[in-house]
Scaffold this active site. Structure first.
Site, PDB file in Angstrom:
ATOM      1  N   GLU A   1       0.849  -1.203   0.000  1.00  9.43           N
ATOM      2  CA  GLU A   1       0.000   0.000   0.000  1.00  9.43           C
ATOM      3  C   GLU A   1       0.876   1.241   0.000  1.00  9.43           C
ATOM      4  O   GLU A   1       1.974   1.217   0.536  1.00  9.43           O
ATOM      5  CB  GLU A   1      -0.840   0.038   1.280  1.00  9.43           C
ATOM      6  CG  GLU A   1      -1.953  -0.969   1.303  1.00  9.43           C
ATOM      7  CD  GLU A   1      -2.558  -1.093   2.679  1.00  9.43           C
ATOM      8  OE1 GLU A   1      -2.188  -0.302   3.581  1.00  9.43           O
ATOM      9  OE2 GLU A   1      -3.392  -1.998   2.847  1.00  9.43           O
TER      10      GLU A   1
ATOM     11  N   ASP B   1      62.649  26.890   8.265  1.00 12.82           N
ATOM     12  CA  ASP B   1      63.804  26.499   9.075  1.00 12.82           C
ATOM     13  C   ASP B   1      63.516  25.198   9.785  1.00 12.82           C
ATOM     14  O   ASP B   1      62.366  24.814   9.961  1.00 12.82           O
ATOM     15  CB  ASP B   1      64.032  27.550  10.173  1.00 12.82           C
ATOM     16  CG  ASP B   1      64.603  28.815   9.597  1.00 12.82           C
ATOM     17  OD1 ASP B   1      65.062  28.779   8.460  1.00 12.82           O
ATOM     18  OD2 ASP B   1      64.576  29.837  10.312  1.00 12.82           O
TER      19      ASP B   1
ATOM     20  N   LYS C   1      69.359  23.102   8.938  1.00 12.72           N
ATOM     21  CA  LYS C   1      70.358  22.050   9.104  1.00 12.72           C
ATOM     22  C   LYS C   1      69.714  20.874   9.833  1.00 12.72           C
ATOM     23  O   LYS C   1      69.072  21.025  10.855  1.00 12.72           O
ATOM     24  CB  LYS C   1      71.487  22.614   9.950  1.00 12.72           C
ATOM     25  CG  LYS C   1      72.688  21.722  10.065  1.00 12.72           C
ATOM     26  CD  LYS C   1      73.781  22.529  10.731  1.00 12.72           C
ATOM     27  CE  LYS C   1      74.774  21.719  11.497  1.00 12.72           C
ATOM     28  NZ  LYS C   1      75.562  20.776  10.824  1.00 12.72           N
TER      29      LYS C   1
ATOM     30  N   GLY D   1      60.341  31.964  15.538  1.00 13.19           N
ATOM     31  CA  GLY D   1      60.283  33.228  16.283  1.00 13.19           C
ATOM     32  C   GLY D   1      59.907  34.379  15.388  1.00 13.19           C
ATOM     33  O   GLY D   1      58.941  34.320  14.632  1.00 13.19           O
ATOM     34  N   ASP D   2      60.708  35.433  15.453  1.00 14.74           N
ATOM     35  CA  ASP D   2      60.485  36.617  14.625  1.00 14.74           C
ATOM     36  C   ASP D   2      61.577  36.645  13.549  1.00 14.74           C
ATOM     37  O   ASP D   2      62.738  36.363  13.846  1.00 14.74           O
ATOM     38  CB  ASP D   2      60.591  37.879  15.503  1.00 14.74           C
ATOM     39  CG  ASP D   2      60.366  39.124  14.687  1.00 14.74           C
ATOM     40  OD1 ASP D   2      59.222  39.593  14.621  1.00 14.74           O
ATOM     41  OD2 ASP D   2      61.349  39.636  14.082  1.00 14.74           O
TER      42      ASP D   2
ATOM     43  N   ILE E   1      64.616  38.973  14.333  1.00 18.74           N
ATOM     44  CA  ILE E   1      65.392  38.868  15.566  1.00 18.74           C
ATOM     45  C   ILE E   1      66.253  37.621  15.470  1.00 18.74           C
ATOM     46  O   ILE E   1      65.741  36.496  15.489  1.00 18.74           O
ATOM     47  CB  ILE E   1      64.481  38.830  16.814  1.00 18.74           C
ATOM     48  CG1 ILE E   1      63.744  40.159  16.921  1.00 18.74           C
ATOM     49  CG2 ILE E   1      65.303  38.558  18.074  1.00 18.74           C
ATOM     50  CD1 ILE E   1      62.830  40.283  18.104  1.00 18.74           C
TER      51      ILE E   1
ATOM     52  N   THR F   1      58.858  36.309  19.278  1.00 18.70           N
ATOM     53  CA  THR F   1      60.240  35.868  19.402  1.00 18.70           C
ATOM     54  C   THR F   1      60.391  34.920  20.594  1.00 18.70           C
ATOM     55  O   THR F   1      59.589  34.943  21.540  1.00 18.70           O
ATOM     56  CB  THR F   1      61.171  37.091  19.510  1.00 18.70           C
ATOM     57  OG1 THR F   1      62.509  36.640  19.366  1.00 18.70           O
ATOM     58  CG2 THR F   1      61.007  37.821  20.828  1.00 18.70           C
ATOM     59  N   ALA F   2      61.425  34.057  20.515  1.00 15.91           N
ATOM     60  CA  ALA F   2      61.591  33.004  21.529  1.00 15.91           C
ATOM     61  C   ALA F   2      61.633  33.590  22.946  1.00 15.91           C
ATOM     62  O   ALA F   2      61.050  33.020  23.870  1.00 15.91           O
ATOM     63  CB  ALA F   2      62.855  32.200  21.244  1.00 15.91           C
TER      64      ALA F   2
ATOM     65  N   MET G   1      70.765  31.293  21.445  1.00 17.69           N
ATOM     66  CA  MET G   1      71.859  30.460  20.905  1.00 17.69           C
ATOM     67  C   MET G   1      73.046  30.400  21.854  1.00 17.69           C
ATOM     68  O   MET G   1      74.185  30.533  21.441  1.00 17.69           O
ATOM     69  CB  MET G   1      72.320  31.005  19.542  1.00 17.69           C
ATOM     70  CG  MET G   1      71.234  30.956  18.488  1.00 17.69           C
ATOM     71  SD  MET G   1      71.720  31.672  16.933  1.00 17.69           S
ATOM     72  CE  MET G   1      71.291  33.381  17.180  1.00 17.69           C
TER      73      MET G   1
ATOM     74  N   GLY H   1      60.972  25.875  24.600  1.00 15.08           N
ATOM     75  CA  GLY H   1      59.896  26.682  25.168  1.00 15.08           C
ATOM     76  C   GLY H   1      58.637  26.655  24.311  1.00 15.08           C
ATOM     77  O   GLY H   1      58.706  26.573  23.084  1.00 15.08           O
TER      78      GLY H   1
END
Ligand code: SAH
Length: 474
Positions: free
Chosen positions: A44, A248, A270, A302-303, A306, A331-332, A383, A412
């Site tokens: 149906e 990087d 590197k 970072g920047d 810098i 920056t770091a 560094m 960090g």
């Protein structure tokens, strides 16, 4: 993935629907909107289903389902709610090599239908693989709100122009750029708003412009210290519109995963065991890519300006007569300080902050140690891991107190961040005890004793070095 997502072309193809009630009608409507030819089998039929089928030329077969009903169809849908019938439709369809959907009956499904947002020709399909249909529907509601109704008009406009654009712009790159400028610009808003005349005019103008030879573009972009949440919106935009991303080694995987999917990702950093690209090679690569018309995002930790050698890359671009934009990054020093709760300046403790690099013997020799050793200033050394002994001795010899608080922040802002605190006089001992490795930031100054928290890693060995009075300055 339990189900393979696909969009089926059902136009003119025959489909079987078993069932004569409201649920069957819902499926019949959906299949009709995709242009399917439908045979509906049930003892149906509801009034509504009879009416709709009549209007759309579907065939009604008023009797119970028979196994041979599945033959000759592309798909079968079973919406009877009667388990034995559902099973029989599924089994017969499967034997005949036909996909079957038992409505709300995952056991009797070889295909399932997604929740959809229909802005045809744009269609968004959402599926939870049968696990949580209500959740899929909720997601659909959110997408419904995100996509303007006029999106259909934009997609129709794009379809209309597609052939013309392919004819005028022969290479993939310029076509992609053209369409990006359409979808990000006024043509899109005009089409969505329903002003098709203006949208067409804008398209014509854009296509004329795009047919002229295109110059490449360069962005020198800061990616921040690691946490992708610290990317700027601008950085993200450039990563998503660049053809090539030169990055990087310090740029984190999480950040790179936000790049446009078909962008070329080229690491110019590197890697352990590999030779690093020299700065001259990086400059030359950058210049040649941009000169060849590519949009290049030079992504730096970072920047970029810098300790990032961004200045040299900018100069190389300028010398080659190429334009570029600089997108600053966190920056770091700022990222590491924030994530270890150290305010780099403080009204009572530090009036200035110096970002200092201790990279290479020359840098350490030429720094103005007398100035750096003065009180009431914060030093953030980049560094510096290899130079901790010289740093410590020079600062103390030039008069900075051996009790000056320090914090070493390794990796960090990443999930592996370690914060090691102590005093200037303990610097080398702490670094050795904790086997500090690059990348690490060294913060020196009274502020480095602020924000010490219980959870800061301070294993037994370091507690031996940390002076009790220093721990009081919390
Ligand atoms: N342009 C970058 C600095 C590049 S020099 C910036 O503005 O941050 C590389 C140095 O930065 C590393 O040796 C380390 O001292 C610091 N650095 C970068 N990322 C870091 C991180 N996640 N944690 C700690 N130090 C970091």
């Amino acid at each position: 993935m339990d189900y393979f997502p696909a969009f089926l072309s059902l136009r003119g193809r025959s489909c079987l629907v078993v069932g004569g009630g409201d649920i069957a009608l819902r499926k019949v409507r959906l299949l009709t909107s995709a242009g399917a030819k439908i045979t509906i089998v049930a003892p149906e039929f509801s009034h509504a289903l009879t009416g709709f089928s009549g209007e759309n030329g579907h065939q009604l077969v008023a009797r119970p389902f028979r196994p041979s009903d599945v033959l000759g169809h592309w798909l079968a849908v079973s919406a009877t709610g009667i388990p034995s019938v559902e099973r029989s439709v599924y089994e017969n369809a499967t034997d005949a090599g036909i996909f079957c959907n038992g409505v709300d009956d995952i056991e009797n499904c070889s295909f399932i239908t997604p929740a959809i947002v229909d802005r045809s020709p744009i269609v968004v399909a959402i599926s939870s693989g049968g696990a949580a249909p209500v959740l899929a529907r909720k997601i659909r509601e959110q997408i419904e709100r995100m996509l303007p109704v006029g999106l259909s008009r934009l997609a129709v406009l794009a379809r209309k122009w597609r052939a013309r654009v392919s004819e005028r712009l022969s290479d993939l790159l310029s076509r992609r750029r053209f369409w990006e400028s359409v979808f990000d610009g006024p043509a899109a808003s005009q089409a969505i708003a329903g002003d098709s005349r203006a949208a067409e005019a804008t398209m014509a103008l854009l296509l004329d412009e795009a047919s002229l030879p295109q110059a490449g573009e360069a962005w020198l972009v800061g990616a921040g210290p690691g946490d992708p949440g610290l990317l700027t919106l601008r950085a993200l935009q450039t990563m998503q519109s660049a053809d090539v991303i030169l990055h990087d080694r310090l740029v984190s995987k999480e950040v790179l995963s936000l790049a446009r999917r078909d962008a070329d990702l080229v690491s110019v950093g590197k890697l352990p065991g590999c030779r690093a690209n020299t700065q001259d090679e990086i400059n030359a690569l950058l210049v040649s890519l941009v000169a060849s018309g590519k949009r290049v995002c030079r992504l730096k930790g970072g920047d970029p300006f810098i300790f990032g050698r961004g200045g040299e890359e900018a100069e190389a671009l300028r010398n080659a007569g190429l334009s570029y934009q600089v997108v600053p990054g966190i920056t770091a020093a700022a990222g590491c300080a924030a994530y270890s709760d150290i305010p780099l300046t403080h009204r009572d403790l530090s009036q200035s902050v110096a970002f200092v690099t201790a990279h290479g013997k020359n840098s350490v020799d030429t720094l103005d140690w007398a100035a750096l050793a003065r009180d009431k200033q914060t030093l953030a050394f980049y560094m510096a891991v290899q130079r901790f002994p010289e740093l410590m001795n020079n600062l103390i010899n030039y008069g900075r107190s051996a009790d000056t608080p320090i914090a070493i922040i390794e990796k960090g802002t990443t999930p592996e961040q370690r914060v090691i605190r102590g005093t200037l006089g303990q610097l080398t001992l702490l670094a050795d005890a904790h086997r500090v490795a690059a990348p690490a930031m060294l913060i020196i100054g009274e502020v480095a004793a602020l924000g010490i928290r219980e959870q800061d890693p301070m294993p037994q060995s370091a507690q031996n070095y940390a002076k009790p009075e220093l721990r009081m300055v919390q």
